[in-house]
Design a protein around this motif. Structure first.
Motif, short mmCIF file in Angstrom:
data_model
loop_
_atom_site.label_atom_id
_atom_site.label_comp_id
_atom_site.label_asym_id
_atom_site.label_seq_id
_atom_site.Cartn_x
_atom_site.Cartn_y
_atom_site.Cartn_z
N ARG A 92 -3.53 6.96 7.22
CA ARG A 92 -2.38 6.20 6.77
C ARG A 92 -3.24 5.47 5.73
N ILE A 93 -3.94 4.53 6.46
CA ILE A 93 -4.16 3.53 5.84
C ILE A 93 -5.81 3.72 6.03
N VAL A 94 -6.77 4.13 4.62
CA VAL A 94 -7.58 4.44 4.51
C VAL A 94 -8.49 3.86 3.81
N THR A 95 -9.17 4.12 4.58
CA THR A 95 -10.74 3.21 3.65
C THR A 95 -11.54 3.87 2.67
N VAL A 96 -11.01 3.41 1.22
CA VAL A 96 -12.73 4.07 -0.42
C VAL A 96 -13.42 3.60 0.49
N ARG A 97 -14.81 4.10 0.73
CA ARG A 97 -16.14 3.06 0.77
C ARG A 97 -16.65 3.09 -0.57
N GLY A 98 -16.81 1.23 -0.58
CA GLY A 98 -18.06 0.66 -1.51
C GLY A 98 -16.05 0.55 -2.19
N ALA A 99 -15.75 0.46 -2.15
CA ALA A 99 -13.94 0.07 -2.64
C ALA A 99 -13.34 -0.33 -2.45
N GLY A 100 -12.33 0.02 -1.50
CA GLY A 100 -11.22 -0.42 -0.97
C GLY A 100 -10.52 0.21 0.15
N TYR A 101 -8.89 -0.04 -0.32
CA TYR A 101 -8.11 0.54 0.83
C TYR A 101 -7.26 1.13 0.06
N ARG A 102 -6.61 3.01 0.46
CA ARG A 102 -5.77 3.33 0.00
C ARG A 102 -4.41 3.67 0.88
N PHE A 103 -3.47 3.75 0.71
CA PHE A 103 -2.34 4.74 1.12
C PHE A 103 -2.61 6.26 1.12
N LEU A 117 0.84 -1.27 -0.41
CA LEU A 117 0.10 -0.05 -0.14
C LEU A 117 0.50 1.34 -0.21
N ILE A 118 2.29 0.77 0.38
CA ILE A 118 2.76 2.83 0.75
C ILE A 118 3.78 2.97 -0.50
N ALA A 119 3.88 1.84 -1.13
CA ALA A 119 4.66 1.89 -2.55
C ALA A 119 3.82 2.66 -3.51
N HIS A 120 2.36 2.55 -3.26
CA HIS A 120 1.53 2.68 -4.13
C HIS A 120 0.41 4.22 -3.74
N PRO A 121 0.81 5.36 -3.24
CA PRO A 121 -0.22 5.49 -2.60
C PRO A 121 -1.42 6.71 -3.74
#
Length: 236
Positions: free
Chosen positions: A212-223, A164-168
């Motif tokens: 830091r690790i954020v939830t994108v509602r209905g989609a998934g996770y991102r850094f 995740l941190i490598a793909h902010p």
């Protein structure tokens, strides 16, 4: 491979099926013998029943993970015992199966875990050092720090954070993370959910309000990115 199951019929059938597929398997019928066999033989994969005599499977798992053992673990639980399955994942299990299950299903899951171990790790092609939002990940030494403070991560937690941190800024679904981090084309995505929660508990200032690790509602996770949070200063 270690098969831990107190039902002799289940363990013998499962062991025979795995041996026909070319896997050497050792059996344990209670928690204490499982713990000893696990320490002595250091298997690549452990199939671990939750309900065992003398010591529960979850306690066996907790003790081995505390000793920094990185064997891949498939937890067996009775149908409807969701709490046991989730606790197993929180303690460091990689997958679970619900009884009754077919030996063919067990073999498929074992092979998936071994493929993951044999392939290039999720961090193998990432930059040697990545640092964002106060988190520093070194894929060479497989170490992580937050504001200069060392963070202890399991193998799977490190791979997830490193990816995740490598793909902010890029959002990944749970299914994508299972394929790219775990190397699985199937499985219960609650594995990802549990590991995200565990990593947040270790790297977030407030795990209930992660930046830091954020939830994108209905989609998934991102850094997250620098605009979403103040970067903490390194501790002296």
């Amino acid at each position: 491979m270690l098969v831990v199951e107190d039902d002799p019929t289940v363990s013998s059938v499962l062991s025979a099926y795995l041996q026909r597929a070319g896997f050497e398997s050792v059996l344990a019928a209670d928690g204490l013998s499982a713990l000893q066999e696990w320490r002595d033989r250091r298997p690549d994969v452990v199939i671990l029943d939750v309900m065992l005599p003398l010591m529960s499977g979850l306690e066996v798992l907790r003790r081995r993970r505390a000793e920094d053992d990185h064997a891949a673990v498939i937890v067996l639980s009775a149908r409807g015992e969701e709490d046991d399955r989730l606790l197993g994942l929180e303690l460091g299990a990689d997958d679970y199966m619900v009884k009754p299950f077919s030996p063919r299903e067990a073999l498929g899951r074992v092979e998936a875990l071994l493929r993951r171990g044999e392939r290039l790790g999720a961090t193998a092609l990432l930059p040697r050092v990545t640092e964002r939002l106060g988190v520093r990940v070194d894929s060479g030494t497989r170490t992580a720090t937050v504001a200069g403070r060392a963070v202890e991560l399991t193998t799977r937690e490190f791979d997830l954070l490193g990816y995740l941190i490598a793909h902010p800024g890029l959002t990944f679904t749970k299914e994508q993370l299972m394929r790219r981090v775990w190397g699985w084309d199937f499985g219960d995505t609650s594995t990802v959910t549990v590991h995200v929660r565990r990593v947040r508990e270790k790297i977030e200032d407030d795990p209930s309000d992660p930046v830091r690790i954020v939830t994108v509602r209905g989609a998934g996770y991102r850094f997250g990115d620098e605009s979403e949070a103040a970067v903490p200063q390194e501790q002296p």
